[in-house]
Motif scaffolding. Structure first.
Motif, mmCIF file in Angstrom:
data_model
loop_
_atom_site.group_PDB
_atom_site.id
_atom_site.type_symbol
_atom_site.label_atom_id
_atom_site.label_comp_id
_atom_site.label_asym_id
_atom_site.label_seq_id
_atom_site.Cartn_x
_atom_site.Cartn_y
_atom_site.Cartn_z
ATOM 1 N N VAL A 1 0.918 -1.301 0.184
ATOM 2 C CA VAL A 1 0.025 0.083 0.128
ATOM 3 C C VAL A 1 0.906 1.336 -0.095
ATOM 4 C CG1 VAL A 1 -1.687 1.391 1.350
ATOM 5 C CG2 VAL A 1 -2.092 -0.974 1.086
ATOM 6 N N GLU B 1 2.782 1.560 -3.422
ATOM 7 C CA GLU B 1 1.999 1.928 -4.555
ATOM 8 C C GLU B 1 1.575 3.323 -4.458
ATOM 9 O OE1 GLU B 1 -1.040 -1.121 -4.754
ATOM 10 O OE2 GLU B 1 0.255 -2.479 -6.170
ATOM 11 N N ARG B 2 1.210 3.854 -3.247
ATOM 12 C CA ARG B 2 1.022 5.295 -3.056
ATOM 13 C C ARG B 2 2.295 6.057 -3.467
ATOM 14 N NH1 ARG B 2 -3.938 7.680 -1.328
ATOM 15 N NH2 ARG B 2 -3.623 9.602 -1.041
ATOM 16 N N ALA C 1 2.215 6.173 -7.231
ATOM 17 C CA ALA C 1 1.171 6.868 -7.905
ATOM 18 C C ALA C 1 1.527 8.111 -8.378
ATOM 19 C CB ALA C 1 0.074 6.840 -6.776
ATOM 20 N N LYS C 2 2.266 8.974 -7.639
ATOM 21 C CA LYS C 2 2.361 10.183 -8.054
ATOM 22 C C LYS C 2 3.272 10.171 -9.328
ATOM 23 C CE LYS C 2 0.818 12.979 -4.961
ATOM 24 N NZ LYS C 2 -0.193 14.398 -5.436
ATOM 25 N N LEU D 1 -1.444 8.592 4.451
ATOM 26 C CA LEU D 1 -1.232 8.343 2.895
ATOM 27 C C LEU D 1 -1.198 9.870 2.292
ATOM 28 C CD1 LEU D 1 -4.176 5.917 2.198
ATOM 29 C CD2 LEU D 1 -1.468 5.302 2.237
ATOM 30 N N ASP E 1 1.969 11.318 0.259
ATOM 31 C CA ASP E 1 2.141 12.226 -1.100
ATOM 32 C C ASP E 1 2.802 13.275 -1.088
ATOM 33 O OD1 ASP E 1 -0.125 10.520 -2.111
ATOM 34 O OD2 ASP E 1 -1.611 11.754 -1.399
#
Ligand SMILES: Cc1cc2nc3c(=O)[nH]c(=O)nc-3n(C[C@H](O)[C@H](O)[C@H](O)COP(=O)(O)O)c2cc1C
Ligand code: SF4
Ligand code: SF4
Length: 283
Positions: free
Chosen positions: A38, A41-42, A45-46, A157, A161
């Motif tokens: 998790v 992947e977070r 993701a950016k 989360l 970011d």
């Protein structure tokens, strides 16, 4: 390895886009109970680019792989007794960089990450990667699941970011501006130690064999998956998390007192500091 092909545009924030020379983004993790996945992947993701995801648990492989200088490597490992889990080491050592930028992440269950992040950073640097971002991130403890339960949560989360955006900024600032990061940890590293509790299956096991296929150290006999080879098992919890019947558990006689003692020791940190230990983000 799964591949997804996208444009080579990096989206820092949705409103601001800049074209930069980017190769592939390699997102690599070992995640027996799923939290490291998790987190990674977070962070990934950016980064909008051609992504290669490698789940070390599902696709164990030690074939040598060479990354290019324009690639970006993201590696996430859970902390096991203050170190990198041993099955990850030969797989991570199969990666060779060419002054390739890398982001190192250690995910830990709110006790401490001790030397794991330093060990990961040193290993990557020895393999010709430049570690431009490093983070130690708190997540639910995979054995004592009441500790840091439910984490990473929404707030975690959001912080990831920000970390990802900082890493992207650093990547875009150009190699002239990358300097060596300092991370917590000592060398020689803590001695490798194994958790003495090992899971086995109860009578609800249907002998489907899934856990035996997944176990990173082949501690489960596919012909008799209810038993666990105590000498091989590293208590990683992958089989517990994967079992569709919920049949695998640590032995209650050991687990209950160990869990009470562990929660108490983490609670004393809460009492001392007023809050649970926070993640440390270095970038
Ligand atoms: C064998 C084992 C040892 C662990 N050792 C530590 C530790 O030293 N410090 C800590 O804070 N958490 C420790 N944990 C908790 C994990 O690092 C943490 O729960 C992590 O989020 C698990 O990642 P995963 O969900 O990707 O498997 C340990 C977990 C296991 C299974
Ligand atoms: S995954 Fe669960 S049901 Fe399947 S063999 Fe393992 S313990 Fe049994
Ligand atoms: S048997 Fe042990 S090493 Fe194998 S998956 Fe289960 S906990 Fe991990």
């Amino acid at each position: 390895m799964t591949h997804s092909h996208k444009s080579i545009t990096l989206n820092i924030y949705s409103k601001m886009e800049r074209e930069i020379q980017m190769g592939k983004i390699w997102c690599i993790y070992f995640s027996p109970s799923g939290t490291t996945k998790v987190v990674m992947e977070r962070i990934a993701a950016k980064m909008d680019g051609e992504k290669h995801t490698w789940d070390l648990l599902k696709e164990p492989d030690v074939t040598p792989k060479t990354l290019q200088p324009e690639d970006v490597l993201l590696v996430g490992v859970p902390v096991f007794s203050g170190r990198i889990p041993t099955p990850c080491i030969p797989m991570l050592q199969s990666l060779k960089g060419a002054q390739t930028p890398a982001i190192a992440v250690a995910v830990y269950g709110n006790r401490d990450y001790d030397d794991a992040l330093l060990e990961l950073k040193n290993m990557l640097e020895e393999q010709a990667f430049l570690v431009i971002g490093a983070a130690a991130v708190v997540a639910q403890h995979s054995i004592f699941t009441k500790v840091a339960a439910g984490r990473p949560d929404a707030e975690d989360l959001e912080k990831l970011d920000l970390f990802s955006a900082e890493c992207i900024e650093r990547l875009q600032s150009g190699r002239m501006n990358w300097k060596e990061l300092q991370v917590k940890g000592n060398k020689p590293y803590r001695e490798i130690s194994n958790v003495p509790m090992k899971p086995s299956a109860d009578t609800t096991c249907t002998s489907c064999g899934l856990c035996a296929r997944l176990c990173p150290v082949h501690a489960i006999d596919p012909a008799n998956p209810r038993k666990t080879d105590q000498t091989r098992c590293i208590s990683c919890t992958a089989c517990i998390a994967a079992c569709p019947q919920g049949a695998r558990h640590f032995p209650k006689l050991m687990f209950v007192p160990a869990s009470v003692a562990f929660e108490k020791s983490v609670q004393s940190v809460v009492n001392q500091n007023g809050s649970y230990k926070e993640k440390s983000l270095y970038a």
